[in-house]
Design an enzyme around this catalytic site. Structure first.
Site, PDB file in Angstrom:
ATOM      1  CG  ASP A  19     -46.203  64.963 -17.389  1.00  0.00           C
ATOM      2  OD1 ASP A  19     -45.880  63.773 -17.440  1.00  0.00           O
ATOM      3  OD2 ASP A  19     -46.584  65.620 -18.381  1.00  0.00           O
ATOM      4  CE  LYS A 113     -47.791  62.716 -19.823  1.00  0.00           C
ATOM      5  NZ  LYS A 113     -47.236  63.795 -20.641  1.00  0.00           N
ATOM      6  CB  CYS A 146     -49.662  66.458 -19.396  1.00  0.00           C
ATOM      7  SG  CYS A 146     -48.482  66.828 -20.722  1.00  0.00           S
TER       8      CYS A 146
END
Length: 207
Positions: A19, A113, A146
């Protein structure tokens, strides 16, 4: 937790970058616009860049895991999270979902994702098994969301977790620090990039 030389062998490792995207890291991204402090993400990028350069020099695969929210995966639970603010982050195909200051090289894998863990309903496990990775070198944002979720999931799938404390960032120092304590106590080994690259150099010196 400490790892031995075999667990740190670069021939059995893969770097998983989670991310590092504009909406999470850029001062004009969605998280900054809603009041989150993204300075730590900006500050850790040079260390992450050094880690990736070292990994590539050692032929360690780098896998980028990126959030891509879209209507098809916007469940009710996801949509109401954070009072609905999460629904505008990293929309598929937008600038906010694009990489922030680090990007995959040609041939490096990108896994999309839709939830905190990079393993939920994705091909990440298949990619890592194909690479014969046994140790996951975890980096990215946010440390306590995450990155931690993916690391914990990876541990429960029987990967060793090498968690790069200085190549991760959260929106607060307290959240970052708490995640590192939790990971190091239960799910893996927390270290910094210089430690890992030094271990790799001693195990398999760069050519």
């Amino acid at each position: 937790m400490r790892f031995d030389e075999e667990q740190l062998n670069p021939a059995k490792a893969a770097v998983v970058v989670v991310d590092v995207q504009n909406d999470y890291c850029h001062p004009d991204g969605a998280c900054a616009r809603r009041g989150e402090d993204v300075n730590a993400a900006k500050e850790m990028v040079p260390r992450l860049q050094a880690l990736l350069a070292g990994a590539r020099a050692h032929d360690v695969p780098v896998v980028f895991v990126q959030t891509a929210h879209e209507k098809a995966t916007d469940s009710a639970a996801l949509t109401v999270r954070s009072g609905g603010r999460s629904g505008v982050v990293c929309r598929a195909g937008t600038w906010g979902a694009e990489p922030f200051e680090v990007a995959p090289l040609p041939g490096e894998t990108v896994v999309l994702k839709h939830r905190y863990s990079g393993f939920v309903n994705t091909r990440l496990d298949s990619v890592l098994r194909t690479l014969r990775a046994e140790t996951l070198v975890m980096a990215g944002v946010s440390t306590n969301v995450c990155v931690e979720s993916t690391a914990r999931h990876g541990y429960m799938l029987d990967y060793h977790i090498a968690f790069m404390g200085d190549c991760c960032a959260a929106f607060t120092q307290a959240e970052h620090d708490a995640a590192l304590v939790n990971i190091d106590k239960y799910f893996g080994a927390v270290m910094d990039a210089d430690q890992l690259l030094g271990a790799w150099d001693s195990i398999a010196p760069r050519g």
